[in-house]
Design a protein around this motif. Structure first.
Motif: not given
Ligand SMILES: C[S@@+](CC[C@H](N)C(=O)[O-])C[C@H]1O[C@@H](n2cnc3c(N)ncnc32)[C@H](O)[C@@H]1O
Length: 283
Positions: A3-5, A47-49, A54, A61, A63-66
């Protein structure tokens, strides 16, 4: 990938500040004989979402992987870091970091599945004379213990970005009365001793109905004094600290984090803090 969020719009601002600093720092030391080390003590997975906190109106933005801090450090090009060290306690995120290391197999990357509070003192002990390092302390909340901050300062080789969890700490420090013992010992760990946060409490003006000693209270709206107090703690151990931190607020406009910068090398601290101050003020 796990989970990257997490994070919010402040996360992007924080990472932009880090990127600008890493670029300026490595370029400033380009002609110096130092081995440059980047250490990410709460590395995440690269990376993170944006998470539920947010508040972006831009759905794409959301949904995007940052790009996360490890990839940002790997992407510094003018004068790349010689070694990158990523510490991550979560086993799933650590697995993602392993994939990142395979992706950048030509780089000197060390990753550790450890608690940053245990791994950092070992890192400090291994620094050599010509090592210079930027350490990024980017916890979710109150994970950073004062002992590691002090230890980093003692190396005289480390510049440190510290994300101070002002919102979480303000919640640990009630205004109407003193923190209960369990929170008090957490605050001792974060500030490095009771006297360093206790001074934010004053004797209550309310009279005790039982005629005993009135308790203590923290003036309402004094959360910026908490950040000020922590900055003073940093000043007591580092050679120089940027005059103001960068404050990040949540969607309800409450302060959540304060990003501090502190430098430990007697010769390099002034220029390091000048660069950091310029970036903090401008961005
Ligand atoms: C805010 S995230 C870091 C994000 C990362 N800097 C980025 O830009 O992608 C905080 C990370 O610290 C990890 N973490 C939490 N407690 C930790 C600890 N005591 N030691 C090391 N890592 C920890 C979490 O699993 C999480 O991945």
């Amino acid at each position: 990938m796990g989970d990257t969020s997490f994070g919010g719009p402040w996360t992007q601002k924080k990472l932009r500040i880090l990127r600008l600093y890493l670029n300026a720092y490595t370029t400033a030391l380009k002609k110096q004989p130092f081995r440059l080390i980047y250490l990410d003590a709460f590395a995440g997975e690269g990376s993170w979402r944006p998470g539920s906190a947010y508040a972006s109106t831009d759905y794409d933005d959301f949904r995007k992987l940052h790009t996360g801090s490890p990839r940002i450090a790997l992407g510094i090009q003018d004068r790349p870091f010689d070694r990158l060290i990523f510490i991550e306690k979560d086993p799933q995120r650590y697995e993602s970091l392993k994939k990142l290391r395979s992706e950048f197999s030509h780089r000197d990357i060390m990753i550790y599945n450890k608690d940053a509070n245990d791994a950092l003192p070992i890192f400090c002990d291994t620094l050599r004379t010509l090592d210079r390092s930027v350490v990024f302390l980017d916890p979710f909340a109150t994970e950073v213990s004062w002992t590691i901050v002090e230890r980093l300062a003692q190396t005289q080789k480390v510049d440190c970005w510290i994300l101070f969890p002002l919102g979480a700490i303000a919640r640990m420090m009630p205004t109407a009365n003193e923190p209960p013992p369990q929170l008090a010992s957490q605050l001792d760990r974060i500030f490095g001793g009771r006297e360093h946060w206790w001074i934010l409490y004053e004797q209550s003006s309310r009279l005790s109905i039982f005629g005993d000693e009135p308790g203590r209270e923290r003036p309402k709206g004094s959360s910026n004094q908490i950040a000020h107090q922590y900055r003073e703690r940093l000043e007591s151990v580092f050679v120089k600290v940027a005059p103001s931190g960068r404050e990040f607020r949540n969607a309800k406009n409450s302060p959540m984090f304060q990003l501090f910068f502190a430098a430990s090398n007697p010769k390099g601290a002034k220029i390091a803090v000048d660069i950091a101050k310029h970036i903090i003020d401008k961005w």
